[in-house]
Design an enzyme around this catalytic site. Structure first.
Site, PDB file in Angstrom:
ATOM      1  NE  ARG A 137      -2.143  -1.911  -2.925  1.00  0.00           N
ATOM      2  CZ  ARG A 137      -2.783  -2.685  -2.028  1.00  0.00           C
ATOM      3  NH1 ARG A 137      -3.818  -2.221  -1.370  1.00  0.00           N
ATOM      4  NH2 ARG A 137      -2.366  -3.920  -1.766  1.00  0.00           N
ATOM      5  CD  GLN A 166      -2.877   1.221   0.303  1.00  0.00           C
ATOM      6  OE1 GLN A 166      -3.622   0.263   0.166  1.00  0.00           O
ATOM      7  NE2 GLN A 166      -2.964   2.297  -0.460  1.00  0.00           N
TER       8      GLN A 166
END
Ligand code: CP
Ligand code: NVA
Length: 306
Positions: A291, A133
């Site tokens: 992501r 992340q």
């Protein structure tokens, strides 16, 4: 690099390389609609002890776009340390798959997977950290600002897994990091000491007042006040975090160029207002898309020879 367990143990050269490969694969995908089959025939095992949308979809689709595939293994079927020992799972998957991504409660399980695996192991979030992340977040900020150095990131909320990984990521990329948490929810002293020893030059500031944090921030970041596994603490946490919402008032205290990030899932009306989330200074949805692109860079480096 063989595994991706933490940002602290990954060198700045390797972190820069991951971002460069991710940027290149994103550009290739955006311009041609496809990527080179760097993972042709390869399988990434994906173990989930906790729920996921972004992590599951991004790893799965990153593997597919690169010519490989993802194999979803829910913990109900794998049973890390319940159906069989984690060290056995590591060896079975090493013999049958080409990489392992795992999301676990206990951080130790990721370390055990790494210890016993002969294929790359990736930390897809533990109670302790969420390095994938944090790297997708830096990718997003670099796209937006052009460079990261000197940009101040204020994390307003719980001193949790996401805050911990972000703090180290900021330290590695010369970004001042402000942790703004209500008393009792800061990162534990031991963690801050460890982070400071891992990245000695880092500028780590602790602030209690969100307005003060916002005034110094180029980036305002928040995450849920109740992480997965903390559901029984919800009532107390919602009370303790009152006043720590990123909303229009708080954003108006920040410099006019400041942007907002959230790792998602978001609880509108709690840690962030709907208005800010949907507003022009939110980079939250491009952040979520990144992501996918960062995961491609990671798989290409760890499993695709890049
Ligand atoms: N941000 C993030 O990791 O989302 P998921 O929990 O949906 O994977
Ligand atoms: N801190 C949150 C992050 C979710 C992606 C959690 O651990 O639930």
């Amino acid at each position: 690099m063989r595994h991706f367990i933490s940002i602290a143990e990954t060198s700045i050269d390797d972190l820069n390389h991951l971002l460069e490969v991710a940027d290149r694969l994103k550009a290739q995908y955006k311009t041609t609609g496809r990527n080179d089959p760097l993972l042709a025939g390869k399988v990434l095992a994906m173990i989930f002890e906790k729920p996921s949308l972004r992590t599951r979809v991004s790893f799965n689709n990153a593997a597919i776009h690169l010519g490989g595939s993802g194999l979803l293994l829910r913990d109900e079927e794998v049973g890390l340390d319940s159906r069989e020992p984690t060290k056995d799972v590591a060896r079975i998957l090493s013999g049958t798959c080409d990489g392992i991504m795992a999301r676990t409660f206990a951080h130790d399980k990721i370390l055990t997977l790494r210890q016993w695996s002969t294929v790359p192991v990736i930390n897809g979030l533990t109670d302790y950290s969420h390095p994938c992340q944090a790297m997708a977040d830096l990718m997003t900020l670099r796209e937006h600002f052009g460079s990261l150095q000197g940009k101040t990131l204020a994390f307003i909320g719980d001193g949790n897994n996401v805050a911990r990984s972000l703090s180290v990521a900021c330290g590695k990329f010369d970004m001042p990091f402000i942790l703004c948490s209500p008393p009792g929810y800061e990162l534990p002293r031991d963690d801050v000491d460890r982070i400071m020893s891992q990245v000695p030059r880092m500028d780590f500031q602790r602030v209690v007042d969100p307005m003060e944090a916002a005034r110094r921030a180029d980036v305002l970041y928040t995450d849920t006040w109740v992480s997965m596994g903390q559901e029984t603490e919800k009532a107390r946490r919602l009370k303790d975090f009152a006043g720590y919402q990123i909303n229009a008032d708080l954003l108006s205290a920040a410099p006019s160029h400041a942007v907002v990030l959230h790792c998602l899932p978001a609880y509108r009306g709690l840690e962030i207002s709907d208005e800010v989330m949907e507003g022009p200074r939110s980079l939250i949805f491009p952040q979520a898309e990144n992501r996918l692109h960062f995961q491609k860079g990671l798989l290409a480096v760890l499993m695709g020879g890049q």
